[in-house]
Design a protein around this motif. Structure first.
Motif, PDB file in Angstrom:
ATOM      1  N   SER A   1      -5.946   2.582  -0.815  1.00 29.01           N
ATOM      2  CA  SER A   1      -4.558   3.037  -0.827  1.00 29.01           C
ATOM      3  C   SER A   1      -3.629   2.111  -1.604  1.00 29.01           C
ATOM      4  CB  SER A   1      -4.051   3.160   0.609  1.00 29.01           C
ATOM      5  OG  SER A   1      -2.694   3.560   0.627  1.00 29.01           O
ATOM      6  N   ARG A   2      -2.650   2.713  -2.250  1.00 32.42           N
ATOM      7  CA  ARG A   2      -1.549   1.982  -2.869  1.00 32.42           C
ATOM      8  C   ARG A   2      -0.211   2.459  -2.301  1.00 32.42           C
ATOM      9  NH1 ARG A   2      -2.488  -0.904  -7.661  1.00 32.42           N
ATOM     10  NH2 ARG A   2      -4.682  -0.914  -8.301  1.00 32.42           N
ATOM     11  N   GLU A   3      -0.294   3.145  -1.186  1.00 34.16           N
ATOM     12  CA  GLU A   3       0.926   3.652  -0.543  1.00 34.16           C
ATOM     13  C   GLU A   3       1.789   2.482  -0.073  1.00 34.16           C
ATOM     14  OE1 GLU A   3       2.249   6.119   3.466  1.00 34.16           O
ATOM     15  OE2 GLU A   3       0.157   6.157   2.786  1.00 34.16           O
ATOM     16  N   PRO A   4       3.076   2.495  -0.389  1.00 26.04           N
ATOM     17  CA  PRO A   4       3.952   1.400   0.036  1.00 26.04           C
ATOM     18  C   PRO A   4       4.045   1.300   1.556  1.00 26.04           C
ATOM     19  CG  PRO A   4       4.984   2.707  -1.689  1.00 26.04           C
ATOM     20  CD  PRO A   4       3.773   3.472  -1.227  1.00 26.04           C
ATOM     21  N   SER A   5       4.327   0.108   2.004  1.00 24.35           N
ATOM     22  CA  SER A   5       4.512  -0.143   3.434  1.00 24.35           C
ATOM     23  C   SER A   5       5.829   0.460   3.904  1.00 24.35           C
ATOM     24  CB  SER A   5       4.535  -1.651   3.672  1.00 24.35           C
ATOM     25  OG  SER A   5       5.625  -2.230   2.955  1.00 24.35           O
ATOM     26  N   VAL A   6       6.098   0.321   5.180  1.00 29.14           N
ATOM     27  CA  VAL A   6       7.331   0.859   5.752  1.00 29.14           C
ATOM     28  C   VAL A   6       8.560   0.296   5.054  1.00 29.14           C
ATOM     29  CG1 VAL A   6       8.764   0.918   7.827  1.00 29.14           C
ATOM     30  CG2 VAL A   6       6.302   1.320   8.000  1.00 29.14           C
ATOM     31  N   ALA A   7       8.573  -1.021   4.825  1.00 25.31           N
ATOM     32  CA  ALA A   7       9.711  -1.653   4.158  1.00 25.31           C
ATOM     33  C   ALA A   7       9.609  -1.569   2.643  1.00 25.31           C
ATOM     34  CB  ALA A   7       9.825  -3.110   4.589  1.00 25.31           C
ATOM     35  N   GLY A   8       8.437  -1.214   2.132  1.00 27.09           N
ATOM     36  CA  GLY A   8       8.262  -1.048   0.700  1.00 27.09           C
ATOM     37  C   GLY A   8       7.983  -2.316  -0.076  1.00 27.09           C
ATOM     38  N   MET A   9       7.700  -3.413   0.625  1.00 29.52           N
ATOM     39  CA  MET A   9       7.489  -4.684  -0.075  1.00 29.52           C
ATOM     40  C   MET A   9       6.035  -4.938  -0.446  1.00 29.52           C
ATOM     41  SD  MET A   9      10.153  -7.312   1.809  1.00 29.52           S
ATOM     42  CE  MET A   9       9.719  -6.952   3.516  1.00 29.52           C
ATOM     43  N   VAL A  10       5.107  -4.263   0.218  1.00 28.22           N
ATOM     44  CA  VAL A  10       3.682  -4.417  -0.059  1.00 28.22           C
ATOM     45  C   VAL A  10       3.014  -3.049   0.041  1.00 28.22           C
ATOM     46  CG1 VAL A  10       3.596  -6.803   0.815  1.00 28.22           C
ATOM     47  CG2 VAL A  10       3.164  -4.896   2.381  1.00 28.22           C
ATOM     48  N   GLY A  11       1.699  -3.037  -0.175  1.00 35.36           N
ATOM     49  CA  GLY A  11       0.958  -1.794  -0.033  1.00 35.36           C
ATOM     50  C   GLY A  11      -0.072  -1.587  -1.129  1.00 35.36           C
ATOM     51  N   TRP A  12       0.060  -2.323  -2.207  1.00 37.54           N
ATOM     52  CA  TRP A  12      -0.804  -2.142  -3.371  1.00 37.54           C
ATOM     53  C   TRP A  12      -1.643  -3.385  -3.692  1.00 37.54           C
ATOM     54  CZ3 TRP A  12       4.407  -1.655  -2.883  1.00 37.54           C
ATOM     55  CH2 TRP A  12       5.155  -2.791  -3.209  1.00 37.54           C
ATOM     56  N   ASN A  13      -1.420  -4.457  -2.961  1.00 39.03           N
ATOM     57  CA  ASN A  13      -2.058  -5.731  -3.307  1.00 39.03           C
ATOM     58  C   ASN A  13      -3.571  -5.719  -3.118  1.00 39.03           C
ATOM     59  OD1 ASN A  13       0.356  -7.536  -3.881  1.00 39.03           O
ATOM     60  ND2 ASN A  13       0.889  -6.693  -1.875  1.00 39.03           N
ATOM     61  N   ALA A  14      -4.051  -5.173  -2.002  1.00 42.59           N
ATOM     62  CA  ALA A  14      -5.486  -5.162  -1.737  1.00 42.59           C
ATOM     63  C   ALA A  14      -6.229  -4.355  -2.802  1.00 42.59           C
ATOM     64  CB  ALA A  14      -5.768  -4.601  -0.348  1.00 42.59           C
ATOM     65  N   ALA A  15      -5.702  -3.165  -3.103  1.00 43.35           N
ATOM     66  CA  ALA A  15      -6.342  -2.318  -4.109  1.00 43.35           C
ATOM     67  C   ALA A  15      -6.293  -2.978  -5.486  1.00 43.35           C
ATOM     68  CB  ALA A  15      -5.657  -0.955  -4.152  1.00 43.35           C
ATOM     69  N   THR A  16      -5.180  -3.638  -5.795  1.00 43.79           N
ATOM     70  CA  THR A  16      -5.043  -4.316  -7.085  1.00 43.79           C
ATOM     71  C   THR A  16      -6.115  -5.387  -7.245  1.00 43.79           C
ATOM     72  OG1 THR A  16      -2.665  -3.917  -7.189  1.00 43.79           O
ATOM     73  CG2 THR A  16      -3.530  -5.749  -8.504  1.00 43.79           C
ATOM     74  N   LEU A  17      -6.302  -6.201  -6.219  1.00 42.41           N
ATOM     75  CA  LEU A  17      -7.323  -7.245  -6.290  1.00 42.41           C
ATOM     76  C   LEU A  17      -8.720  -6.644  -6.328  1.00 42.41           C
ATOM     77  CD1 LEU A  17      -8.195 -10.201  -6.240  1.00 42.41           C
ATOM     78  CD2 LEU A  17      -8.028 -10.143  -3.739  1.00 42.41           C
ATOM     79  N   TRP A  18      -8.976  -5.675  -5.469  1.00 46.03           N
ATOM     80  CA  TRP A  18     -10.303  -5.084  -5.356  1.00 46.03           C
ATOM     81  C   TRP A  18     -10.744  -4.415  -6.654  1.00 46.03           C
ATOM     82  CZ3 TRP A  18     -14.300  -5.995  -2.737  1.00 46.03           C
ATOM     83  CH2 TRP A  18     -15.320  -5.047  -2.535  1.00 46.03           C
ATOM     84  N   GLU A  19      -9.809  -3.814  -7.359  1.00 46.68           N
ATOM     85  CA  GLU A  19     -10.131  -3.083  -8.582  1.00 46.68           C
ATOM     86  C   GLU A  19     -10.068  -3.962  -9.836  1.00 46.68           C
ATOM     87  OE1 GLU A  19      -7.330   0.101  -8.551  1.00 46.68           O
ATOM     88  OE2 GLU A  19      -8.114   0.940  -6.668  1.00 46.68           O
ATOM     89  N   SER A  20      -9.651  -5.208  -9.671  1.00 43.70           N
ATOM     90  CA  SER A  20      -9.503  -6.099 -10.823  1.00 43.70           C
ATOM     91  C   SER A  20     -10.843  -6.660 -11.275  1.00 43.70           C
ATOM     92  CB  SER A  20      -8.566  -7.261 -10.474  1.00 43.70           C
ATOM     93  OG  SER A  20      -9.173  -8.120  -9.516  1.00 43.70           O
TER      94      SER A  20
END
Length: 283
Positions: A53-72
Motif C-alpha cells: 500500500s501507498r495509501e496515506p495515513s490518517v494525518a497524511g504524513m506517511v503511508g508510502w515509505n515501506a513500499a518505497t523501500l521494498w520496491e527500491s
C-alpha cells in the motif's frame, strides 16, 4: 518473573515463559499458544498489506515509505537489512492508516518485533511457521518482565520505554528463533535496551507517524544486530535487570516535553509546525 529468571531457565526459554504465564493466569498452555499463533497471523497480514500500500495515513504524513523501500533497488546488496526495515515500517504505516496490527508492546512500536522476527525468518527461507511461536512467546515474557519495572509507554518513560522494549523483545526472539541459549536471548535483550537509553518520544502533532514509522525500521535492524552479537557470545556488561532499572531511572529524569507531549524534540521544530499548520488548513 525477571529477565534474570529467563536467562537461568532450561532451554528453550519460551517454555519457561509459557509455564510462568499459565501458572499466573490459570490459562491452559494450549490456549496461550493458540492466541500467539493468531497474533503471528495478524503480524504477517499487516506486513503484507503495508508493503503493498501507498495509501496515506490518517494525518497524511506517511503511508508510502515501506513500499518505497521494498520496491527500491538494493544498492547496498544487503537484503536482510532492507527486509527488516521494510517489514517494520509496513506494520507501522498500517497502524497509521488505522489498520489491524498487534501492539508489540505498543502501537507506536508495533513494527520492530515483526520486522526483525519475520524478516529474519523470511531471509533465511525458513518454512515451518510453528518455529515462530516460541520466539513470540519469549518476546512477550521479555515485555512482561520490563513492564514490572517501568510502564511501557512513551508518556511515562520516553520512546526508550516503547521502542527500547520492542527492540529488546525482538532481539530475544531472533536469538530464540536461531536456537540460542536463554542467557544469549536475555543478553540480546539487554544489549538492545541499553542502547536506547534516553531516547525521547517526540511525535509530530502527537500522531504516531513522524518519526515513529522510520524509527521502527531502524530499531528492527538494531534488534537484529543485538541478536547477532549475543549469538556470537558477546554479553551485556550490565545485567539485564539492571539495564531495565536504568531505563526506568532515565525515564523519570526526562522532562515532560520529551515524553509524548509534542512539545519537544522533532515535534517543535519549525518544519514540524509548518507541516501541522498545512495539515490543519487542508483538514
Amino acid at each position: 518473573m525477571t529477565l534474570s529468571d529467563i536467562a537461568r531457565a532450561e532451554p528453550p526459554a519460551w517454555r519457561y515463559v509459557l509455564a510462568d504465564e499459565a501458572s499466573e493466569t490459570g490459562l491452559d498452555p494450549g490456549f496461550i499458544t493458540g492466541v500467539i499463533r493468531e497474533r503471528l497471523r495478524v503480524m504477517r497480514q499487516s506486513v503484507e498489506r503495508g508493503l503493498k500500500s501507498r495509501e496515506p495515513s490518517v494525518a497524511g504524513m506517511v503511508g508510502w515509505n515501506a513500499a518505497t523501500l521494498w520496491e527500491s533497488e538494493d544498492l547496498l546488496r544487503a537484503p536482510l537489512l532492507k527486509r527488516v526495515q521494510a517489514y517494520a515500517m509496513a506494520v507501522n504505516e498500517e497502524n497509521a492508516r488505522m489498520g489491524r496490527i498487534v501492539a508489540a508492546p505498543t502501537a507506536g512500536s508495533a513494527g520492530t518485533l515483526p520486522g526483525a522476527l519475520l524478516g529474519v525468518y523470511d531471509h533465511l527461507e525458513m518454512r515451518d511457521e510453528e518455529a515462530l511461536v516460541g520466539p513470540l512467546i519469549l518476546a512477550g515474557g521479555v515485555a512482561k518482565a520490563i513492564s514490572r519495572t517501568i510502564f511501557i509507554a512513551g508518556a511515562s518513560g520516553g520512546c526508550q520505554a516503547e521502542i527500547g522494549s520492542s527492540a529488546a523483545m525482538a532481539a530475544a526472539a531472533v536469538v530464540e528463533l536461531l536456537g540460542g541459549e536463554p542467557a544469549a536471548a536475555v543478553n540480546a535483550a539487554a544489549l538492545a535496551l541499553q542502547n536506547t537509553l534516553g531516547l525521547v518520544c517526540d511525535p509530530v502533532g502527537g500522531y504516531v507517524e513522524i518519526p515513529c514509522v522510520m524509527r521502527n525500521g531502524f530499531y528492527a535492524v538494531h534488534a537484529v544486530s543485538a541478536a547477532q552479537q549475543a549469538l556470537a557470545g558477546i554479553t551485556s556488561p550490565i545485567p539485564a535487570d539492571e539495564v531495565v532499572l536504568a531505563m526506568a531511572n532515565v525515564g523519570r529524569l526526562l522532562p515532560p516535553e520529551l515524553k509524548e507531549t509534542g512539545e519537544g524534540g522533532l515535534a517543535c521544530t519549525p518544519t514540524a509546525r509548518k507541516l501541522l499548520k498545512k495539515l490543519g488548513e487542508e483538514g
